[in-house]
Write a protein that holds these residues in place. Structure first.
Motif, PDB file in Angstrom:
ATOM      1  N   GLY A  45       0.831  -1.209   0.000  1.00  0.00           N
ATOM      2  CA  GLY A  45       0.000   0.000   0.000  1.00  0.00           C
ATOM      3  C   GLY A  45       0.860   1.251   0.000  1.00  0.00           C
ATOM      4  N   GLY A  46       0.239   2.370  -0.379  1.00  0.00           N
ATOM      5  CA  GLY A  46       0.987   3.623  -0.450  1.00  0.00           C
ATOM      6  C   GLY A  46       0.294   4.770   0.258  1.00  0.00           C
ATOM      7  N   GLY A  47      -0.738   4.448   1.046  1.00  0.00           N
ATOM      8  CA  GLY A  47      -1.478   5.481   1.774  1.00  0.00           C
ATOM      9  C   GLY A  47      -0.853   5.744   3.146  1.00  0.00           C
ATOM     10  N   ASP A  48      -1.520   6.580   3.933  1.00  0.00           N
ATOM     11  CA  ASP A  48      -0.991   6.925   5.264  1.00  0.00           C
ATOM     12  C   ASP A  48      -0.885   5.702   6.168  1.00  0.00           C
ATOM     13  N   SER A  49      -1.861   4.793   6.074  1.00  0.00           N
ATOM     14  CA  SER A  49      -1.793   3.609   6.937  1.00  0.00           C
ATOM     15  C   SER A  49      -0.528   2.814   6.619  1.00  0.00           C
ATOM     16  N   ALA A  50      -0.302   2.518   5.338  1.00  0.00           N
ATOM     17  CA  ALA A  50       0.865   1.720   4.949  1.00  0.00           C
ATOM     18  C   ALA A  50       2.159   2.403   5.400  1.00  0.00           C
ATOM     19  N   ILE A  51       2.254   3.701   5.175  1.00  0.00           N
ATOM     20  CA  ILE A  51       3.522   4.391   5.435  1.00  0.00           C
ATOM     21  C   ILE A  51       3.768   4.582   6.931  1.00  0.00           C
ATOM     22  N   THR A  52       2.732   4.969   7.683  1.00  0.00           N
ATOM     23  CA  THR A  52       2.956   5.145   9.129  1.00  0.00           C
ATOM     24  C   THR A  52       3.237   3.793   9.794  1.00  0.00           C
ATOM     25  N   GLN A  78       5.669  10.693   4.087  1.00  0.00           N
ATOM     26  CA  GLN A  78       6.560  10.237   3.005  1.00  0.00           C
ATOM     27  C   GLN A  78       8.016  10.552   3.343  1.00  0.00           C
ATOM     28  N   GLU A  79       8.230  11.796   3.795  1.00  0.00           N
ATOM     29  CA  GLU A  79       9.603  12.223   4.117  1.00  0.00           C
ATOM     30  C   GLU A  79      10.215  11.335   5.192  1.00  0.00           C
ATOM     31  N   HIS A  80       9.408  11.036   6.222  1.00  0.00           N
ATOM     32  CA  HIS A  80       9.904  10.174   7.302  1.00  0.00           C
ATOM     33  C   HIS A  80      10.280   8.797   6.761  1.00  0.00           C
ATOM     34  N   ALA A  81       9.453   8.292   5.847  1.00  0.00           N
ATOM     35  CA  ALA A  81       9.719   6.944   5.318  1.00  0.00           C
ATOM     36  C   ALA A  81      10.943   6.958   4.405  1.00  0.00           C
ATOM     37  N   PHE A  82      11.026   7.977   3.532  1.00  0.00           N
ATOM     38  CA  PHE A  82      12.160   8.037   2.589  1.00  0.00           C
ATOM     39  C   PHE A  82      13.497   8.175   3.327  1.00  0.00           C
ATOM     40  N   SER A  83      13.465   8.847   4.475  1.00  0.00           N
ATOM     41  CA  SER A  83      14.739   9.061   5.171  1.00  0.00           C
ATOM     42  C   SER A  83      15.041   7.950   6.188  1.00  0.00           C
ATOM     43  N   ASN A  84      14.177   6.954   6.250  1.00  0.00           N
ATOM     44  CA  ASN A  84      14.415   5.856   7.201  1.00  0.00           C
ATOM     45  C   ASN A  84      15.289   4.790   6.522  1.00  0.00           C
ATOM     46  N   PRO A  85      16.497   4.549   7.040  1.00  0.00           N
ATOM     47  CA  PRO A  85      17.406   3.619   6.354  1.00  0.00           C
ATOM     48  C   PRO A  85      16.907   2.176   6.314  1.00  0.00           C
ATOM     49  N   LYS A  86      15.934   1.839   7.165  1.00  0.00           N
ATOM     50  CA  LYS A  86      15.444   0.453   7.179  1.00  0.00           C
ATOM     51  C   LYS A  86      14.336   0.212   6.137  1.00  0.00           C
ATOM     52  N   ILE A  87      13.837   1.319   5.532  1.00  0.00           N
ATOM     53  CA  ILE A  87      12.715   1.164   4.586  1.00  0.00           C
ATOM     54  C   ILE A  87      13.200   1.267   3.145  1.00  0.00           C
ATOM     55  N   SER A  88      12.803   0.274   2.334  1.00  0.00           N
ATOM     56  CA  SER A  88      13.049   0.393   0.898  1.00  0.00           C
ATOM     57  C   SER A  88      11.714   0.232   0.161  1.00  0.00           C
ATOM     58  N   PHE A  89      11.701   0.645  -1.107  1.00  0.00           N
ATOM     59  CA  PHE A  89      10.449   0.668  -1.861  1.00  0.00           C
ATOM     60  C   PHE A  89      10.548  -0.175  -3.129  1.00  0.00           C
ATOM     61  N   ILE A  90       9.474  -0.858  -3.433  1.00  0.00           N
ATOM     62  CA  ILE A  90       9.339  -1.508  -4.742  1.00  0.00           C
ATOM     63  C   ILE A  90       8.130  -0.853  -5.394  1.00  0.00           C
ATOM     64  N   TRP A  91       8.380  -0.146  -6.490  1.00  0.00           N
ATOM     65  CA  TRP A  91       7.333   0.667  -7.126  1.00  0.00           C
ATOM     66  C   TRP A  91       6.611  -0.101  -8.235  1.00  0.00           C
TER      67      TRP A  91
END
Ligand code: NAP
Length: 302
Positions: free
Chosen positions: A149-156, A184-197
């Motif tokens: 998911g890419g909404g607030d629930s998924a990201i938080t 989004q900013e918090h997730a992008f700057s978190n070194p433990k999180i990666s994304f598959i688009w």
């Protein structure tokens, strides 16, 4: 006994309505089939509810409940509403624990996380597949998890999971997130999180517990496998409105005007289960207050 108001749902919208109707000295009861507080109970951190720089969802819910109790709101747990029979000036709420008569109703029954419908999802729910990081995140200490998911629930929730998991991979069907920019900013700057688009979940694989997921890239149609210990799914919400015979949109969200009046006289709605451009604690609280005052005015006119 006939109540003035029955509030269905004990989340921020229902509890706020409860505070307002009790301050108007009305005879009201709030029905809640799960735990008082609604979905925020399983929200790790709330930082956009004014007045609290940061508070856990459970603590905020407890404060709402305390405030509603202070004004004497009656609350009934475990009563699940089956239907509302509209008899004009009287509504009969049919619940699993008997009928309740009331002059008006505020529906604040919220939403339930949507299931994705992927292969293996049902079979592996509770065995690595979850819809609640706050409830199940603990089991993934030092493990790898995938969030869909890419909404607030998924990201938080992805951010929350980084407290336990060693790696969190967010899989989103587009190349842009829907979540609030700050999340989004918090997730992008978190070194433990990666994304598959640009990818969707095709299958969750595992004998007894989740072992891997099969993803499909929507741009290339190429499928790939990602080894993981857990899958957290946040692909939107289903309104809890089946019991209500009022006008709804095609997804089941209740349609209301600015006074929170539904298509049936004497039935009001508040919070996430209505058609609204924003589903936040702040908006639920505002809806609850408006619905309560509208119900009060309706009762005066009766
Ligand atoms: P949402 O905003 O509806 O987001 C659902 C996400 O799932 C979207 O990114 C959507 O993709 C994706 N999705 C939907 N169906 C899918 C499918 N079949 N396959 C793959 N992906 C799919 O739901 P939500 O995140 O649960 O949020 C609900 C509401 O609560 C929102 O209003 C949100 O702002 C609010 N909320 C706020 C906070 C906060 O911290 N402020 C926290 C939690 C929730 P697309 O983007 O491509 O549509």
């Amino acid at each position: 006994m006939v109540y003035d108001i029955v509030i269905i749902g004990g989340g921020p919208a229902g509890l706020t309505a409860g505070i307002y109707v009790k301050r108007a000295m009305l005879n009201a009861v709030l029905l809640e089939k799960m735990g008082i507080g609604g979905q925020i109970i399983v929200t790790d951190k709330v930082e956009n509810f004014p007045g609290f720089l940061e508070i856990s969802g459970a603590d905020l819910a407890a404060k709402f409940e305390e405030q509603a109790r202070k004004f004497g709101l009656e609350m009934k747990g475990m009563a699940e509403v089956d239907s509302i029979e509209d008899k004009g000036n009287i509504k009969i709420i049919k619940t699993t624990e008997g009928d309740i008569e009331t002059k008006s109703v505020i529906i604040a029954s919220g939403t339930t996380p949507k299931r994705l419908g992927a292969k293996g999802e049902v079979e592996l729910t509770g065995r690595g597949v979850s819809y609640c990081a706050t409830c199940d995140g603990f089991f993934f200490k030092e493990k790898e998890v995938v969030v869909i998911g890419g909404g607030d629930s998924a990201i938080t929730e992805a951010i929350y999971l980084t407290k336990m998991a060693k790696k969190v991979t967010v899989v989103h069907r587009r190349n842009e997130l829907r979540a609030e920019k700050i999340n989004q900013e918090h997730a992008f700057s978190n070194p433990k999180i990666s994304f598959i688009w640009d990818s969707v979940l095709e299958e969750i694989v595992g004998k007894n517990v989740v072992e891997k997921v099969v993803l499909k890239n929507l741009k290339t149609n190429v499928t790939s496998e990602v080894k993981t210990d857990g899958v957290f799914i946040y692909v939107g919400l289903i309104p809890n409105t089946k019991f209500a015979d009022v006008k709804k949109d095609e997804r089941g969200f209740i349609i209301a005007n600015a006074k929170m009046e539904t298509s049936v006289k004497g039935i009001f709605v508040a919070g996430d289960c209505r058609v609204t451009p924003l589903r936040q604690i702040t908006t639920a609280v505002g809806d609850g207050a408006i619905a309560a005052v509208s119900a009060e005015r309706y009762l005066e006119e009766l």
